[in-house]
Design a protein around this motif. Structure first.
Motif: not given
Ligand SMILES: NC(=O)c1ccc[n+]([C@@H]2O[C@H](COP(=O)([O-])OP(=O)(O)OC[C@H]3O[C@@H](n4cnc5c(N)ncnc54)[C@H](OP(=O)(O)O)[C@@H]3O)[C@@H](O)[C@H]2O)c1
Length: 256
Positions: A3-14
């Protein structure tokens, strides 16, 4: 899953659970991209977490989903985790015919179609990474429905089923499939509906959901029931009628 060094897209992340997941992932040394419809919420999130990458996007629009994928590929090809978190919840009373049903955005477009399509877009790319993941945020209401939000509950059941199929389909690949099943969480999801129906239980904090989720993801626990959903999962199999009653005990539909 690392769970480190990833690139993560979160929809509805605001906002809500998505924002807390973003916070925790950033604290763990990940790059996080969030999307949402409201510019002001994206700006607020960025002010709170300057490391965030924000992208305005309405994921109910098929072309906007392709654009979001293109944005990630062009600017963040290291993206290896998709969190299908964006969702809406609407009270719909079918006894009113079309009136309630058509009076608002489509839960199936946002909660389901967007998840399916984004998953289809990102999966082939994720398969090229050494380790990657799709994380779906479903709900305890996918196990036992809250009858005043019938389509919402149905979309979450579908998301649970989809997560199982996807996990099996991707078993021999590098893509892990997680499902987070939160209980009632104190967020803006209901758009004030809980207050209107006099519901005093606002639920647990989004922070608790995010902390528990990251712990489980780090241990490769693929189905992640949070809090009371652990009881709901087992109890509803043993006594489905009782649990339907418990979940719906404050629902106004009961009195109709
Ligand atoms: N709160 C609960 O009790 C609870 C319980 C179980 C599961 N969940 C699930 O948790 C997830 C997050 O919800 P939440 O509780 O954190 O509520 P929330 O704060 O309202 O978060 C939902 C997010 O989705 C975004 N969104 C909605 N429609 C969108 C669209 N068409 N395109 C892009 N973004 C969109 C919203 O931003 P914009 O409006 O700016 O687009 C918002 O940031 C949802 O899937 C929900 O079903 C929540």
């Amino acid at each position: 899953m690392n769970i480190t060094n990833n690139t993560i897209l979160i929809t509805g992340g605001a906002t809500g659970i998505g924002l807390e997941l973003a916070k925790q992932f950033i604290a763990n040394g990940n790059t996080v991209i969030i999307c949402g419809r409201r510019e002001n919420k994206l700006r607020e999130a960025k002010n709170l977490l300057p490391a965030l990458i924000t992208k305005q996007c309405d994921i109910s629009d098929i072309e906007k989903r392709r654009e979001l994928y293109g944005f990630c590929m062009a600017q963040f090809p290291s993206v290896n985790i998709l969190v299908n978190n964006a969702g809406i919840q609407r009270e719909i009373d079918f006894r009113k015919g079309e009136t309630d049903y058509l009076n608002g955005p489509s839960e199936t477009a946002i909660n389901l179609d967007a998840t399916f399509h984004l998953t289809a877009l990102f999966t082939p790319h994720f398969m090229k990474h050494k380790e990657s993941a799709i994380i779906n945020v479903s709900s305890g209401l996918g196990i036992v429905p809250l009858v005043i939000v019938p389509i919402y509950s149905a979309t979450k059941s579908a998301l649970h089923s989809f997560s199982i199929s996807l996990r099996k389909q991707l078993k021999a690949t590098t893509v892990k499939v997680f499902e987070i099943l939160p209980p009632i969480v104190d967020t803006e999801l209901d758009n004030g509906a809980r207050d209107k129906r006099g519901q005093t239980d606002k639920g647990i904090s989004a922070e608790k959901v995010a902390v528990e989720s990251l712990k489980a993801i780090g241990k490769d626990i693929f189905e992640i029931p949070i809090g009371i959903v652990k009881v709901l999962r087992i109890g509803s199999r043993i006594n489905p009628k009782l649990f339907l009653k418990i979940i719906n005990k404050k629902s106004p539909v009961q009195t109709l």
